[in-house]
Motif scaffolding. Sequence first.
Motif, short mmCIF file in Angstrom:
data_model
loop_
_atom_site.label_atom_id
_atom_site.label_comp_id
_atom_site.label_asym_id
_atom_site.label_seq_id
_atom_site.Cartn_x
_atom_site.Cartn_y
_atom_site.Cartn_z
N ALA A 20 75.87 -11.35 59.82
CA ALA A 20 74.92 -12.46 59.80
C ALA A 20 73.51 -12.02 60.18
CB ALA A 20 75.39 -13.57 60.75
N VAL A 21 73.37 -11.21 61.20
CA VAL A 21 72.04 -10.84 61.68
C VAL A 21 71.26 -10.04 60.63
CG1 VAL A 21 70.79 -9.46 63.39
CG2 VAL A 21 72.62 -11.00 64.12
N PRO A 22 71.83 -8.96 60.04
CA PRO A 22 71.08 -8.28 58.98
C PRO A 22 70.78 -9.17 57.77
CG PRO A 22 72.89 -6.91 59.76
CD PRO A 22 73.09 -8.26 60.35
N ALA A 23 71.72 -10.07 57.43
CA ALA A 23 71.50 -10.97 56.30
C ALA A 23 70.34 -11.91 56.58
CB ALA A 23 72.77 -11.75 55.99
N LEU A 177 74.92 -19.49 57.33
CA LEU A 177 76.27 -20.06 57.45
C LEU A 177 77.14 -19.19 58.34
CD1 LEU A 177 76.94 -21.21 53.76
CD2 LEU A 177 76.34 -22.63 55.74
N LEU A 178 77.00 -17.88 58.19
CA LEU A 178 77.76 -16.97 59.04
C LEU A 178 77.36 -17.14 60.50
CD1 LEU A 178 77.69 -13.71 56.88
CD2 LEU A 178 79.57 -15.36 57.11
N ALA A 179 76.07 -17.39 60.75
CA ALA A 179 75.61 -17.59 62.12
C ALA A 179 76.24 -18.84 62.73
CB ALA A 179 74.08 -17.70 62.15
N VAL A 180 76.40 -19.89 61.93
CA VAL A 180 77.08 -21.09 62.42
C VAL A 180 78.52 -20.74 62.81
CG1 VAL A 180 77.93 -23.38 61.79
CG2 VAL A 180 75.63 -22.66 61.10
N GLY A 181 79.18 -19.92 61.97
CA GLY A 181 80.53 -19.47 62.30
C GLY A 181 80.58 -18.68 63.58
N VAL A 182 79.55 -17.87 63.83
CA VAL A 182 79.48 -17.09 65.08
C VAL A 182 79.43 -18.03 66.28
CG1 VAL A 182 78.05 -15.52 66.44
CG2 VAL A 182 78.38 -15.10 64.00
N VAL A 183 78.58 -19.04 66.22
CA VAL A 183 78.44 -19.98 67.33
C VAL A 183 79.76 -20.70 67.59
CG1 VAL A 183 77.27 -22.07 68.11
CG2 VAL A 183 75.97 -20.26 66.96
N ILE A 184 80.40 -21.17 66.53
CA ILE A 184 81.67 -21.90 66.69
C ILE A 184 82.74 -21.00 67.30
CG2 ILE A 184 83.55 -23.02 65.43
CD1 ILE A 184 81.46 -24.01 63.44
N ALA A 185 82.84 -19.77 66.80
CA ALA A 185 83.86 -18.85 67.30
C ALA A 185 83.64 -18.52 68.77
CB ALA A 185 83.86 -17.57 66.46
N LEU A 186 82.39 -18.28 69.16
CA LEU A 186 82.13 -17.91 70.55
C LEU A 186 82.30 -19.10 71.50
CD1 LEU A 186 79.12 -15.46 70.17
CD2 LEU A 186 81.58 -14.99 70.18
N LEU A 187 81.93 -20.28 71.04
CA LEU A 187 82.18 -21.47 71.87
C LEU A 187 83.67 -21.68 72.07
CD1 LEU A 187 79.52 -24.02 70.53
CD2 LEU A 187 79.54 -22.84 72.74
N LEU A 188 84.45 -21.49 71.01
CA LEU A 188 85.90 -21.62 71.12
C LEU A 188 86.45 -20.61 72.11
CD1 LEU A 188 88.63 -22.77 70.17
CD2 LEU A 188 88.58 -21.08 68.31
N ALA A 189 85.93 -19.37 72.03
CA ALA A 189 86.40 -18.33 72.95
C ALA A 189 86.13 -18.70 74.39
CB ALA A 189 85.72 -17.00 72.60
N LEU A 190 84.98 -19.29 74.67
CA LEU A 190 84.64 -19.68 76.04
C LEU A 190 85.47 -20.87 76.52
CD1 LEU A 190 80.76 -19.29 75.97
CD2 LEU A 190 82.37 -17.92 77.32
N VAL A 191 85.71 -21.81 75.61
CA VAL A 191 86.43 -23.02 75.99
C VAL A 191 87.88 -22.72 76.36
CG1 VAL A 191 87.35 -25.22 75.13
CG2 VAL A 191 84.95 -24.62 74.75
N VAL A 192 88.54 -21.89 75.58
CA VAL A 192 89.97 -21.65 75.79
C VAL A 192 90.24 -20.49 76.73
CG1 VAL A 192 90.48 -22.55 73.49
CG2 VAL A 192 90.23 -20.09 73.82
N ALA A 193 89.23 -19.73 77.10
CA ALA A 193 89.46 -18.53 77.91
C ALA A 193 89.91 -18.88 79.32
CB ALA A 193 88.18 -17.70 77.96
N ARG A 194 90.81 -18.07 79.85
CA ARG A 194 91.21 -18.21 81.25
C ARG A 194 90.17 -17.56 82.16
NH1 ARG A 194 96.38 -19.82 82.18
NH2 ARG A 194 97.80 -19.92 80.39
N ARG A 195 89.58 -16.49 81.69
CA ARG A 195 88.58 -15.78 82.49
C ARG A 195 87.29 -15.73 81.65
NH1 ARG A 195 93.38 -13.05 83.02
NH2 ARG A 195 94.19 -12.85 85.15
N ARG A 196 86.43 -16.69 81.86
CA ARG A 196 85.21 -16.77 81.06
C ARG A 196 84.27 -15.60 81.34
NH1 ARG A 196 86.24 -22.32 82.11
NH2 ARG A 196 86.61 -23.47 80.16
N TRP A 197 84.31 -15.09 82.56
CA TRP A 197 83.46 -13.95 82.87
C TRP A 197 83.82 -12.76 81.98
CZ3 TRP A 197 85.14 -9.14 84.20
CH2 TRP A 197 86.46 -9.02 84.62
N ALA A 198 85.12 -12.60 81.68
CA ALA A 198 85.55 -11.49 80.84
C ALA A 198 85.03 -11.67 79.41
CB ALA A 198 87.07 -11.39 80.85
N VAL A 199 85.02 -12.91 78.93
CA VAL A 199 84.49 -13.17 77.59
C VAL A 199 83.00 -12.82 77.54
CG1 VAL A 199 83.99 -14.98 75.89
CG2 VAL A 199 86.19 -14.95 77.07
#
Length: 283
Positions: A20-23, A177-199
């Motif tokens: 996404a970033v180079p694009a 569009l890929l950048a939107v996917g990045v935001v969604i994926a990372l938010l999901l990772a933070l929401v479901v993570a047991r250890r957010r500091w590790a994420v």
Amino acid sequence: MRTFVSAVAVILGVLLAAVAVPAIWLDRNIVQEDGFVSLASPLGKDEAFQQRLAGAAVGTIDTGAIPEALAGLVQPVLDAAAGSMTRLPGYPAAWEETLRKSHRLSFADPRNLPPEVVSTTSLTLDVAPLVALGTEEISKATGLPLDPPGQTLINIGQSNQRQLIERVSAYAPLGYLLAVGVVIALLLALVVARRRWAVIFNLGVAALLLAGLWTAGSQLAADAVLGAASGNEVADMFKNEFVAAASNSFQEWTLASAIAGGALLVVGLVIRIASPGRRPVTR
């Protein structure tokens, strides 16, 4: 299960970000006309490039309408025009218009291009605005009317590069569009993570790795472009200067990624230290 989902989301987000970033950079600085002009405008301030470009532009002026009796007087005027063009008040505007016309030729729909442009597979620089500026000065000096051409084309690069530009213009806008996917994926990772500091910590590591990957990739791309000589001295000078400007611009993005990665590493460690874990409940 939550840890697995979080890890998959982080990996997916990082992979999407790698593309996404180079694009997005390509779309903002190459595909979009204003970005291209902003990136290439400083090239017109390079003295050596200015002089060669002005000489090449003046050299294309058609002096066939000048009577033979005055032909001997024309060459000194041409030489003077080439040497003084870059100091004319109209030069900055003519250079900007040259960039805009050249960008439109490179990124326009082939159906809307003139036959001489469609027939070539290399990129094209249209220096007609500079030729018009030189023609005006020669007309003033000689008192003879000279009509500037509508187009003065200089081919840049190797064959099949136009096809590459067409692919870039088609796919670069997908970076948003890929950048939107990045935001969604990372938010999901933070929401479901047991250890957010590790994420957060792992995202910092990933950002640093991506910065290194983008730096290496941009260097390889620059070397590939610079290694393909066009056979035209002016075209090669433009290409060399433009590649240097593009590399410096993208380097700012990779530096921002590295700084963000370092900040995420620190934030992750701070969160980990501030919350060392749950202590066992004593009764």
